[in-house]
Design an enzyme around this catalytic site. Sequence first.
Site, short mmCIF file in Angstrom:
data_model
loop_
_atom_site.label_atom_id
_atom_site.label_comp_id
_atom_site.label_asym_id
_atom_site.label_seq_id
_atom_site.Cartn_x
_atom_site.Cartn_y
_atom_site.Cartn_z
N GLU A 1 0.85 -1.19 0.00
CA GLU A 1 0.00 0.00 0.00
C GLU A 1 0.88 1.23 0.00
O GLU A 1 1.62 1.47 0.94
CB GLU A 1 -0.93 0.01 1.20
CG GLU A 1 -1.74 1.29 1.37
CD GLU A 1 -2.57 1.64 0.14
OE1 GLU A 1 -2.19 2.62 -0.56
OE2 GLU A 1 -3.56 0.95 -0.14
N HIS B 1 -45.58 1.56 15.89
CA HIS B 1 -46.29 2.79 15.52
C HIS B 1 -45.93 3.88 16.52
O HIS B 1 -45.86 3.63 17.72
CB HIS B 1 -47.80 2.53 15.54
CG HIS B 1 -48.59 3.73 15.11
ND1 HIS B 1 -48.77 4.07 13.78
CD2 HIS B 1 -49.24 4.67 15.84
CE1 HIS B 1 -49.51 5.16 13.70
NE2 HIS B 1 -49.80 5.55 14.94
N GLY C 1 -6.12 2.01 5.12
CA GLY C 1 -7.55 2.31 5.22
C GLY C 1 -8.16 2.62 3.88
O GLY C 1 -9.38 2.58 3.72
N GLY C 2 -7.31 2.95 2.91
CA GLY C 2 -7.80 3.15 1.55
C GLY C 2 -8.74 4.33 1.40
O GLY C 2 -8.76 5.26 2.20
N THR C 3 -9.56 4.26 0.36
CA THR C 3 -10.46 5.36 0.02
C THR C 3 -11.45 5.64 1.14
O THR C 3 -11.64 6.79 1.53
CB THR C 3 -11.22 5.03 -1.28
OG1 THR C 3 -10.28 4.93 -2.35
CG2 THR C 3 -12.23 6.12 -1.59
N CYS C 4 -12.07 4.62 1.67
CA CYS C 4 -13.14 4.83 2.65
C CYS C 4 -12.66 5.62 3.86
O CYS C 4 -13.25 6.62 4.24
CB CYS C 4 -13.72 3.50 3.09
SG CYS C 4 -15.02 3.67 4.34
N GLY D 1 -0.28 4.40 -0.16
CA GLY D 1 -0.93 5.50 0.52
C GLY D 1 -1.28 5.17 1.95
O GLY D 1 -0.85 4.16 2.50
#
Length: 453
Positions: A32, A439, A37-40, A34
């Site tokens: 990895e 309800h 955790g990546g994009t998220c 970057g």
Amino acid sequence: MGDFDIIVIGGGTGNKVALAGANRGLDVALIERGPIGGTCVNRGCNPSKTLIHRADIVQTIARADEFGIDAAVAEIDFRSIVREVTKTVDGKSERMERTDRNHDNITLIREEARFVDERTLETDDDERVTGEKIVVAAGARPAVPPIDGLETVEYLTSTDALRLDSQPEQLVIIGGGYIAAELGYFYESLGTSVTIIGRSDVLLSNEDREVAEAFTEIARRRHTVHTGHEATGVSQDGEEISVTAEGKDGEISVTGDALLVAAGRRPNTDLLDPDVAGIDIDDRGFVETNEYLETTAENVWAQGDITGNYQFKHAADHEAKYVEKNALDGERRAIDYTSMGHAVFTSPQVAGTGKTEEELDESNREYVVGKCAYEETVMGKAFKERDGFVKVLADPDDGEILGCHIIGADASTLIHEVLLALASGSGTIGDVTDTIHIHPALSKVILKAFEGV
């Protein structure tokens, strides 16, 4: 660097597989370049939804007078908001990285790497790693369309827009999908004037048409919206950015002090040279997988955005469970997407699962429709939800749920009742209508829509 039992490419949801392998005693390499955790975690769900919650608070205050409450937003500290969110997500990423580094069975490779042979990659430092098994989870990144002059302009992608130090006065967004909708809502709520230029004749064009049309009408109250327009040119003069776009009625020109390009996402396969490893990609650049998430290369699996199956974090998490079983445990479990849903976190929220009415029409599938407006329920009236509705599509013979689409408050939560019916029951209208609903909870809008079938 050596040989490994398994190499995982991508530290987003791929991190789950890496840890699962390491906890099984396998020798794991995690590649990895970057933040873990990546994009998220770093550039997507976590920061965007945390920022959007601030927009929700502002909108709640802005509507207070509708409920007989005198309230107003005195000041918005944009920089403080962004910095707090950034600090939170960066802290999470750092904790994830420490977990990986401290694990005896994980070798963390913080570089870019490309395939040079079957199950063999070479890093930027000319080091080679080989794995008995490989999981490709390298994700996707913002797509940048070929617009004349764009390379000369200081434009933003979604990554940049989540970490700005100063708030734009006028933001122009190219794109009409969920990223444009969510970030447009965030910036407008905090005081930025927003203009959206979308190619389709509605925003959120992948949604059920009725939902997309309703959302587009709502967005027009909030933003300046130009649908059915293709951005053709961009220029910058000092701090002012100009965008020209062509539509069926001619050319338009809009200006702002910031430009966000939100034209979708592209897979990171071009950074990996997958063909060298015998990994086939489709004509859109996504890695091809079968029902077991196997690629065309032996002992190579793929998951997440890079496969193009569903570009959602929850889809990648779902796929990771199957990759763990198939790649790590030697099983052959075919993945099941029956209860896959999605949501757009704007105001109002949008959520859906299954087929749209247009898709059913195109396939000549018979169906019946049930629908209920939020304002037809007690809680919908209490919320003064004038635009929201639930729409369900079902088989006329056996009541099979073919699709459900929601626009309105808490749509991202309400859809889960339908997802549970699809996953756990027979997947029919009766799974919902036979359930006792409290309800007057807002979920009664789901019940009434299903009863309408």
